[in-house]
Design a protein around this motif. Sequence first.
Motif, PDB file in Angstrom:
ATOM      1  N   GLN A 106      57.747  52.832 126.567  1.00  0.00           N
ATOM      2  CA  GLN A 106      58.729  53.768 126.468  1.00  0.00           C
ATOM      3  C   GLN A 106      57.771  55.115 126.669  1.00  0.00           C
ATOM      4  OE1 GLN A 106      61.006  53.073 123.354  1.00  0.00           O
ATOM      5  NE2 GLN A 106      62.495  51.914 124.094  1.00  0.00           N
ATOM      6  N   ARG A 107      56.459  55.155 126.079  1.00  0.00           N
ATOM      7  CA  ARG A 107      55.935  56.442 125.877  1.00  0.00           C
ATOM      8  C   ARG A 107      54.929  56.592 126.786  1.00  0.00           C
ATOM      9  NH1 ARG A 107      58.115  54.715 121.513  1.00  0.00           N
ATOM     10  NH2 ARG A 107      58.872  56.272 119.609  1.00  0.00           N
ATOM     11  N   ALA A 108      53.981  55.438 127.229  1.00  0.00           N
ATOM     12  CA  ALA A 108      53.188  55.702 128.230  1.00  0.00           C
ATOM     13  C   ALA A 108      53.449  56.187 129.648  1.00  0.00           C
ATOM     14  CB  ALA A 108      52.560  54.322 128.520  1.00  0.00           C
ATOM     15  N   TYR A 109      52.772  57.159 130.043  1.00  0.00           N
ATOM     16  CA  TYR A 109      53.078  57.700 131.369  1.00  0.00           C
ATOM     17  C   TYR A 109      51.444  57.885 131.861  1.00  0.00           C
ATOM     18  CZ  TYR A 109      51.512  62.474 130.002  1.00  0.00           C
ATOM     19  OH  TYR A 109      50.541  63.335 129.567  1.00  0.00           O
ATOM     20  N   ASP A 110      51.602  57.932 133.308  1.00  0.00           N
ATOM     21  CA  ASP A 110      50.119  57.803 133.947  1.00  0.00           C
ATOM     22  C   ASP A 110      49.842  59.596 134.068  1.00  0.00           C
ATOM     23  OD1 ASP A 110      47.965  57.587 135.528  1.00  0.00           O
ATOM     24  OD2 ASP A 110      49.031  56.400 137.177  1.00  0.00           O
ATOM     25  N   ALA A 111      48.636  59.790 133.489  1.00  0.00           N
ATOM     26  CA  ALA A 111      48.135  61.103 133.550  1.00  0.00           C
ATOM     27  C   ALA A 111      47.864  61.501 135.128  1.00  0.00           C
ATOM     28  CB  ALA A 111      46.886  61.134 132.590  1.00  0.00           C
ATOM     29  N   ALA A 112      47.584  60.752 135.924  1.00  0.00           N
ATOM     30  CA  ALA A 112      46.955  60.937 137.158  1.00  0.00           C
ATOM     31  C   ALA A 112      48.308  61.378 137.964  1.00  0.00           C
ATOM     32  CB  ALA A 112      46.212  59.834 137.748  1.00  0.00           C
ATOM     33  N   ALA A 113      49.164  60.969 137.500  1.00  0.00           N
ATOM     34  CA  ALA A 113      50.641  61.265 138.271  1.00  0.00           C
ATOM     35  C   ALA A 113      51.002  62.762 138.074  1.00  0.00           C
ATOM     36  CB  ALA A 113      51.601  60.402 138.043  1.00  0.00           C
ATOM     37  N   GLU A 114      50.778  63.269 136.945  1.00  0.00           N
ATOM     38  CA  GLU A 114      51.088  64.687 136.762  1.00  0.00           C
ATOM     39  C   GLU A 114      50.698  65.648 137.894  1.00  0.00           C
ATOM     40  OE1 GLU A 114      52.923  65.479 133.195  1.00  0.00           O
ATOM     41  OE2 GLU A 114      53.354  63.534 134.378  1.00  0.00           O
TER      42      GLU A 114
END
Lengths: 606, 606, 320, 320
Positions: free
Chosen positions: C243-251
Amino acid sequence: MTPATVDLTVTIGGDAGQGIESSGTAFARALMRAGWHIFTMVDYRSRIRGGHNFYQIRVSDRPLYSHSDPVHLLLAMTEETLKIHLDNLAPGAAVIYDEGFKRVDRAEIEAAGVLAFPAPLSRLAARHGSKVMMNTAALGAAAGLLGVDLEPIASVIHDNFGRKGSRVAEANQEVLREARDWAAAELARREGGQAGGNGQDGQAPSAFRYRLGPRGPVTGRRMAIHGNHALALGAVAGGCRFAAAYPMTPGTSLFEFLTAHSHRTGVVTKHAEDEIAAMCMVVGAAHAGARALTTTSGGGFSLMVEALGMAGMVELPVVIVVAQRGGPSTGLPTRTEQGDLLFAVHASQGEFPRIVLAPGTIEDCFEAGWRAFNLAESFQCPVIILTDQYLASSLRDLPAGALDRRGVVIDRGPVLTASDLDALAEPYLRFRDTPSGVSPRAIPGHPKGVYALTTDEHDEESHITEEIGSRVQQMAKRMRKLDSAAAAMRGPRWYGPPDAEVTLICWGSLYGPCRDAVDRAAAAGRSVNMLHFSDLWPLPEDEVNMALAMVNRAVAVEQNYSGQFARLLRMVTGFEVEATLNKFDGRQFTPGEILEGLEEAVGAHA
Amino acid sequence: MTPATVDLTVTIGGDAGQGIESSGTAFARALMRAGWHIFTMVDYRSRIRGGHNFYQIRVSDRPLYSHSDPVHLLLAMTEETLKIHLDNLAPGAAVIYDEGFKRVDRAEIEAAGVLAFPAPLSRLAARHGSKVMMNTAALGAAAGLLGVDLEPIASVIHDNFGRKGSRVAEANQEVLREARDWAAAELARREGGQAGGNGQDGQAPSAFRYRLGPRGPVTGRRMAIHGNHALALGAVAGGCRFAAAYPMTPGTSLFEFLTAHSHRTGVVTKHAEDEIAAMCMVVGAAHAGARALTTTSGGGFSLMVEALGMAGMVELPVVIVVAQRGGPSTGLPTRTEQGDLLFAVHASQGEFPRIVLAPGTIEDCFEAGWRAFNLAESFQCPVIILTDQYLASSLRDLPAGALDRRGVVIDRGPVLTASDLDALAEPYLRFRDTPSGVSPRAIPGHPKGVYALTTDEHDEESHITEEIGSRVQQMAKRMRKLDSAAAAMRGPRWYGPPDAEVTLICWGSLYGPCRDAVDRAAAAGRSVNMLHFSDLWPLPEDEVNMALAMVNRAVAVEQNYSGQFARLLRMVTGFEVEATLNKFDGRQFTPGEILEGLEEAVGAHA
Amino acid sequence: MPETARGGGAAGGAPGAARPGGGGANGGTARVTPKDFDSEHRPTWCPGCGDYAILTAIKKTLADLGIAPHQVMIISGIGCGSKLPDYIHANGFMTIHGRPLAVATGFRLANPEMTVLVVDGDGDAYGIGGNHFIHTCRRNINLTHIVQNNQIYALTKGQYSPTSEQGFVTTTSPDGAPERPVLPTALAFAAGATFIARAFAGRPQHMVEVMKEAVRHPGYALVDVMQPCVTFNKLNTYEWYDQRAYDAAAEPGYDPADPVQAWERVNQWGDRIPIGILYRTVRPTYEEGVRALQRHGPPARWTERDLPGEVWDAMVEAFT
Amino acid sequence: MPETARGGGAAGGAPGAARPGGGGANGGTARVTPKDFDSEHRPTWCPGCGDYAILTAIKKTLADLGIAPHQVMIISGIGCGSKLPDYIHANGFMTIHGRPLAVATGFRLANPEMTVLVVDGDGDAYGIGGNHFIHTCRRNINLTHIVQNNQIYALTKGQYSPTSEQGFVTTTSPDGAPERPVLPTALAFAAGATFIARAFAGRPQHMVEVMKEAVRHPGYALVDVMQPCVTFNKLNTYEWYDQRAYDAAAEPGYDPADPVQAWERVNQWGDRIPIGILYRTVRPTYEEGVRALQRHGPPARWTERDLPGEVWDAMVEAFT
Ligand SMILES: Cc1ncc(C[n+]2csc(CCOP(=O)(O)OP(=O)(O)O)c2C)c(N)n1
Ligand SMILES: Cc1ncc(C[n+]2csc(CCOP(=O)(O)OP(=O)(O)O)c2C)c(N)n1
Ligand code: SF4
Ligand code: SF4
Ligand SMILES: [Mg+2]
Ligand SMILES: [Mg+2]
């Protein structure tokens, strides 16, 4: 051994921070170059400034193995030095001190039968640029009193100050010469002037009688070196290529030496974040295939204990030099002791083989430096070299070629070469059960020698197991190496007359003081010899028992409180010494103290 | 001692993660509540899942001190369990396993003279909600075969599951009952049905002969407790108010217990960042005046060695519980050993007094828990309590009041009270030289008791010094405490007939197996007794020598490779044992193994 | 063709065996596959444990980079995850609790020709081994540090770890973990690490990509892996992380070299947790500065003939 | 009237002796002066050493706060500066190298009524003791940590320390210190310290003010002191520090509670070095969360009658 005709002790004393040690070292080296045997002892405090330090140089025409009391010439760089050492001067001894010292009572000195030489040390130094050169002036004055040639001292000063730019070097040379001239003139003046007392009847003596003369009898190029440096040379000669350490007196100078020469020798050195890391780095380097060591003292060794067990369990060859100092805990950081023996033999949880060596002499240190690696790799286990502050920092002179690297033998133990591995038909078993307990080692990197070490119990393949069969097999395999190693250990060394009435049993750095005590006893008609142990664990029991069978009355001499080696001996052989002589004040036994102690312990007749 | 009329072993085995230990504990407690003496042994692997674990419960009408072979009833929660334990079953033993196990060859089991009970364990469990209750079903079936009342088991299940909500508790009770009924019926069916073999002639026996009956003979409220918890209770009763530790099997459960009860008892506990910190925190708390301890195992103790020396040097009372496990290094993390004795006695650089206790029984553990603080504070030194995985985790039953805190004596040693300090005329000397070596302690906080401890050598005032006089004084003062402490140490305990032909010399957790071996030997007409040591350092030499003088043939029994206690004994007293029996596979000796070993070591007649 | 790795393994010429010689079968050309790393020894981890995915990812990373089993050294500590070297066919060393970074440093300095991975638990890396962690960060020695961060001491059966959430109830924290947790990425940043990444065992392909970059990075590279412990950590589950993890590179504007951005990312831990490369910069590696190594070659390759006579003589000369 | 300190000493009622009782002479009312801390034992530090100023500042800090010698416990490690407790009349404990924070933690937990100062060197605090440092920061235990940071190992005669500038030549770094130095303020920030300050031994009055705030701070307070070692560090001299040090509080908009500002300040080390309080925030102290302590009082005050019978019985009951 023919008795010495010259045996003098020169002491230079002063405050921490006054450069006492470097001046003392310079003078010792100069005396060696002048053809004398020397032995030095450092006595300094665990502080950078303040407090009394001194450096003692014994000089003789015979080889020396220890320092000795009393002092024949004292160079007092502070007033306190005079107070502290006055009681320890030989009759007729001389004292050189700065004429500016206000609270010195010359009459009191002379009443003690000592020649007082208030000298223009700071005046001369200041005239040539800086009072810092007072020490140089003192050495010059000492040369004058002792009657030694100036050239050897000048050459040492040249070596030491050459770099600092010619002005400093020049100034020092001038201070040296003028101080020598002053002393020679003063001596001549006094000798010519009055006939006075001879110092033995409490009268102030007029002439200084402990003279060396321009040159000593010793010929050939010689070196002055202490145990730490000899051990470092041995390690380099033995192929040490990695050292990691965290500074700890008195182990540091060994590591600093390896570091200073790192570019040339290829020994990669790492000042680690702590001793745990240092020991672990050594384990890592050993696994890679390098000969690797660490240097420390007891406190640092305490922190290495867990990783020591790791090396024991995964059967990696590592070398740990523990230069002992006064304990327990921080204790007496700059002083000497033999307090870590039973700790070294039993350190870490569980049981695994290790080897403990305690070199007795400079030559032993050199040899231990390379032999430790042979033993470690032959038996794939940790080797601990126990030295101490005395051995680590006392200079002795040797022929320049005495630490001969051509005499160094390299034995890497059972290692599989690339072609051995290429030729393997079966899967490689890192911990194959063998009669000796030693399993041929594959250095990681070969496709046929792929395995994972583990500190858990493991099987022959080096996989984790808890099965009884593998456990018993591997435990027995490892412990069997102790028997194999015992066969490679050396029995004790004798010195002195066979069948002596009393035998001094000692180990490590007490070799020197005990040996000199044996000689002195012989000169006094007393029947004393020495049995010195340097291979301490595992003890080669048969040889040890044979030697012990030849002992009449055994006195264990140890630089600790509880007689640790005597206990070890009893634990292994059942042999019980008749008495123990123990010193635990951080200062090494002198031969004289040993003989006195002996008298108390076993009677005057021995 | 009158021989037991009932002496059975029930084993429950399965995979790590299957809850074997908690089911075993529950069953043991139930049997105790049913009026039996019990003794348990845990055998588990150092993994969370996978691999075979088992839990062994010995049951008798006589008090038990050890586990024993062979097994009379096996609850096999996996097929592997059957394979592993089949060789270790008594003739006529029974095996309960799930009827669903595919690869079980019932004929093979029965051919070995064992009754096979494929039972509807998972079926019953599933029917009531979850296969997780298979273990409960197995306990029910076991109750049925053994013929014990259901009520004690139901009460334990109530205690354990009551909290989880009545549904789970209820379901378990139902599973339990139905499984019991199934087993009772099955047994009745077989007994009624055929007369068959008796298991001794290789014929499958029809009736299970190892029955307990509804209730055992033991009356009164009892408790089942292991060494770690007994020691924790002792520590709490003794006023322990601080504990710091880093988790390490098998020491952890002691710390976890103290933590769980922290609110109520006021014991402040700290899970530290590592063992070095834990030990240092204990030193800090001890200096503040708290009774403080740490718990660990060998690897963690290795990391505490430097701080142990600190406590020794500054004379602070600290208690270190070392629950030994299989070494060296990570070794056998969940298994037992007595491999750390000589390490504990000699750990840390230099020399300082310490006390080493090795409790032999649950009662000893309780006592050591408070007595260690008395000793530590009386002699102002570290006390190490050596237990091991076996003692730490084996349950034994005792009368509920056996660990009686009213029997606890508190002796804080020489401490100055506020009014003592108020009344002081002279400046307070923390390390005043005294005949006993112990100097009265001022807890920091009083204006007249202001001082600074230092791990450097120091004088009576506790100021850093390197002077010979102070050094020798303080070193002698500290070491003298060892003599004082020796007088407070207890000599070894005898068990068995005086003047026996052979004496088992043992220490620590081998009390139980050796004691039971002595009883068995007596029953077999063999002349064996036991001399058990629990105060290991300093050894009270006179008492020890007196005891040893009464030994005819000494056999040292130790749970290690090299016979460490035998070595210690020889080192201190010169006494040499005739033989040693050593086990180092991580599993505790059974009484039977000791007797067998004895036969080999000293001959069958002993 | 396999991709190539820098420093160890197949890169820059002869890889492989340190001493005594022998590049061996996989001299940088033969294709390496994850299967090459398979071992007969099955993991004993609990079903569902995050460590399985990490093991698989390591195999794939090495294979993708063309690093063969004999060209890598996997050094671990003690803990559930640290048993990984027992379950993979590759060189390994399961050391003691908390010390693998120090052992690996010694190994690298003696043999900088092998790829070194350190694999350990949060207890190892940030608890007992915290000192080695911060010093290894600033040392920038060339190795990849994969932390199996399950926010619990698993092998010892569930005590709180330095990364346990404050308030987390365990056997040693009945009132909840009392300390602010270590945020490893922030600590590594402050300590001077040159490569800081996070992965999640529940996103295996992303994890492999991160690991590959980490192994390629010249210097110390941290990969902190969110590794669910299904047995002892019922809070930080797959779901919790997922639920928390997001791909930093996608920001938008993502630049791993920008320290200001990086500072925010390495500090982010809460409702959103960035995964991927959080920070990357290049500084000389420690090894590059060691002259003894550069001049004399790897200590692991030492032969008896190494030391020239002049060097010896000059050393001895200084004592005369 | 003296100012009052929180937590230890004169604050909040009866100070002083832990056990066995006795508030003693200085029960929070008598005036404390720096002279009260004078000892006959003269420091053995080199003339000009920065440690003298630190010693004086500590005396003045305590006196200003009205904390008497028996109300404070000064815990040090091993090094030149760590001999400070030998030169001051106050309770003290010179422990072992690198461990004073851990010893102090134990002391505080057993006796939270005394003011605890930890005084140690950069080798102690950031080298061998680095693990305790980071864990103490996040633990937020109530003590003041004064680091005599001379960027060198002095007592062992001049090896590089974790804070030595990269390239600094010493006996263990003939080619210059090889690692990026630890920046203690940045590390403390990342580790979760609640009070981070820097002082300079060459600005004694400012140092006293900082120390006073640190002692007053409820929780862990770091005061990293730039302490010239005139004997072994010829680079980081009084002049070197003096040219760089500037008072952070004098900057426009200075807000020590603002983490964004703080992050910049704790990372600033170069031509300009901020001194003063770089960061300050308030979180509950560790002690506040320890229920055994809150309910049962200091372990140091234990008496035999402490444990109620019901508690004992309940504990035993669980085994029946
Ligand atoms: C010196 C030492 N202390 C304690 C232990 C016991 N121990 C084994 S694993 C472990 C912690 C495991 O936690 P972590 O490192 O997070 O690994 P995990 O099991 O969670 O994968 C501990 C404390 C040990 N082996 N050595
Ligand atoms: C375990 C251990 N390792 C090493 C030492 C030796 N030692 C004493 S002081 C010191 C370092 C001193 O540096 P620092 O902490 O910066 O203090 P300073 O002398 O500079 O004030 C070292 C390495 C020791 N006493 N104990
Ligand atoms: S206990 Fe946790 S970390 Fe260990 S194997 Fe099981 S799930 Fe994995
Ligand atoms: S060596 Fe340096 S730190 Fe030590 S007393 Fe001298 S100036 Fe101070
Ligand atoms: Mg973990
Ligand atoms: Mg320093």
